[in-house]
Design a protein around this motif. Sequence first.
Motif, PDB file in Angstrom:
ATOM      1  N   ASP A   3      25.276  37.800  42.745  1.00  0.00           N
ATOM      2  CA  ASP A   3      25.718  38.633  43.863  1.00  0.00           C
ATOM      3  C   ASP A   3      27.134  39.166  43.703  1.00  0.00           C
ATOM      4  OD1 ASP A   3      23.347  38.372  45.158  1.00  0.00           O
ATOM      5  OD2 ASP A   3      23.972  36.662  46.363  1.00  0.00           O
ATOM      6  N   SER A   4      27.864  38.719  42.698  1.00  0.00           N
ATOM      7  CA  SER A   4      29.241  39.176  42.546  1.00  0.00           C
ATOM      8  C   SER A   4      29.266  40.603  42.001  1.00  0.00           C
ATOM      9  CB  SER A   4      30.018  38.240  41.616  1.00  0.00           C
ATOM     10  OG  SER A   4      29.456  38.296  40.325  1.00  0.00           O
ATOM     11  N   GLU A   8      34.319  41.321  39.090  1.00  0.00           N
ATOM     12  CA  GLU A   8      34.809  39.991  39.428  1.00  0.00           C
ATOM     13  C   GLU A   8      34.185  38.938  38.517  1.00  0.00           C
ATOM     14  OE1 GLU A   8      34.390  38.839  43.481  1.00  0.00           O
ATOM     15  OE2 GLU A   8      34.882  40.816  44.211  1.00  0.00           O
ATOM     16  N   THR A  10      32.655  35.366  37.709  1.00  0.00           N
ATOM     17  CA  THR A  10      31.981  34.351  38.501  1.00  0.00           C
ATOM     18  C   THR A  10      32.651  33.011  38.244  1.00  0.00           C
ATOM     19  OG1 THR A  10      29.918  35.552  38.218  1.00  0.00           O
ATOM     20  CG2 THR A  10      29.750  33.283  38.971  1.00  0.00           C
ATOM     21  N   PRO A  16      32.556  29.660  45.983  1.00  0.00           N
ATOM     22  CA  PRO A  16      32.449  31.080  46.291  1.00  0.00           C
ATOM     23  C   PRO A  16      33.662  31.853  45.799  1.00  0.00           C
ATOM     24  CG  PRO A  16      32.625  29.769  48.311  1.00  0.00           C
ATOM     25  CD  PRO A  16      32.615  28.831  47.149  1.00  0.00           C
ATOM     26  N   SER A  19      36.644  36.879  47.337  1.00  0.00           N
ATOM     27  CA  SER A  19      36.235  37.973  48.217  1.00  0.00           C
ATOM     28  C   SER A  19      35.169  37.498  49.195  1.00  0.00           C
ATOM     29  CB  SER A  19      35.712  39.155  47.403  1.00  0.00           C
ATOM     30  OG  SER A  19      34.550  38.782  46.681  1.00  0.00           O
ATOM     31  N   ASP A  20      34.300  36.568  48.795  1.00  0.00           N
ATOM     32  CA  ASP A  20      33.307  36.015  49.707  1.00  0.00           C
ATOM     33  C   ASP A  20      33.976  35.259  50.842  1.00  0.00           C
ATOM     34  OD1 ASP A  20      31.267  37.036  48.155  1.00  0.00           O
ATOM     35  OD2 ASP A  20      30.861  35.135  47.119  1.00  0.00           O
ATOM     36  N   GLU A  21      34.996  34.501  50.494  1.00  0.00           N
ATOM     37  CA  GLU A  21      35.728  33.750  51.514  1.00  0.00           C
ATOM     38  C   GLU A  21      36.435  34.697  52.477  1.00  0.00           C
ATOM     39  OE1 GLU A  21      38.319  31.064  49.513  1.00  0.00           O
ATOM     40  OE2 GLU A  21      36.667  29.962  48.587  1.00  0.00           O
ATOM     41  N   SER A  23      35.565  37.805  53.217  1.00  0.00           N
ATOM     42  CA  SER A  23      34.612  38.502  54.088  1.00  0.00           C
ATOM     43  C   SER A  23      34.044  37.557  55.143  1.00  0.00           C
ATOM     44  CB  SER A  23      33.484  39.135  53.269  1.00  0.00           C
ATOM     45  OG  SER A  23      32.746  38.141  52.582  1.00  0.00           O
ATOM     46  N   LYS A  24      33.813  36.301  54.788  1.00  0.00           N
ATOM     47  CA  LYS A  24      33.313  35.342  55.774  1.00  0.00           C
ATOM     48  C   LYS A  24      34.356  35.072  56.848  1.00  0.00           C
ATOM     49  CE  LYS A  24      29.949  33.002  52.873  1.00  0.00           C
ATOM     50  NZ  LYS A  24      29.574  31.765  52.185  1.00  0.00           N
TER      51      LYS A  24
END
Length: 78
Positions: A3-4, A8, A10, A16, A19-21, A23-24
């Motif tokens: 999903d990255s 970016e 992995t 995570p 950017s996932d952190e 956005s969450k």
Amino acid sequence: MDDSTPGEPTPADGEPAPSDEKSKSWYAKHKPKIRVIGGVTLTVSLAVVAYLARQGSTRHEVEDIADYEPASDDEATE
């Protein structure tokens, strides 16, 4: 499937991506505002659909009445 984004890397440790952190946390911070905007959008769109449906049925009634020709004097007296 990964999903990255392609730019970016992995993380190897399974954590995570930053950017996932972000956005969450952004979603958690703005969750009430997002829900209000979604509710208002839904309400307005339903109101517009109802208005257009009512206008459409009224327009058909007017067109149906306009299609009739007035009765002649002979037909009116019968």
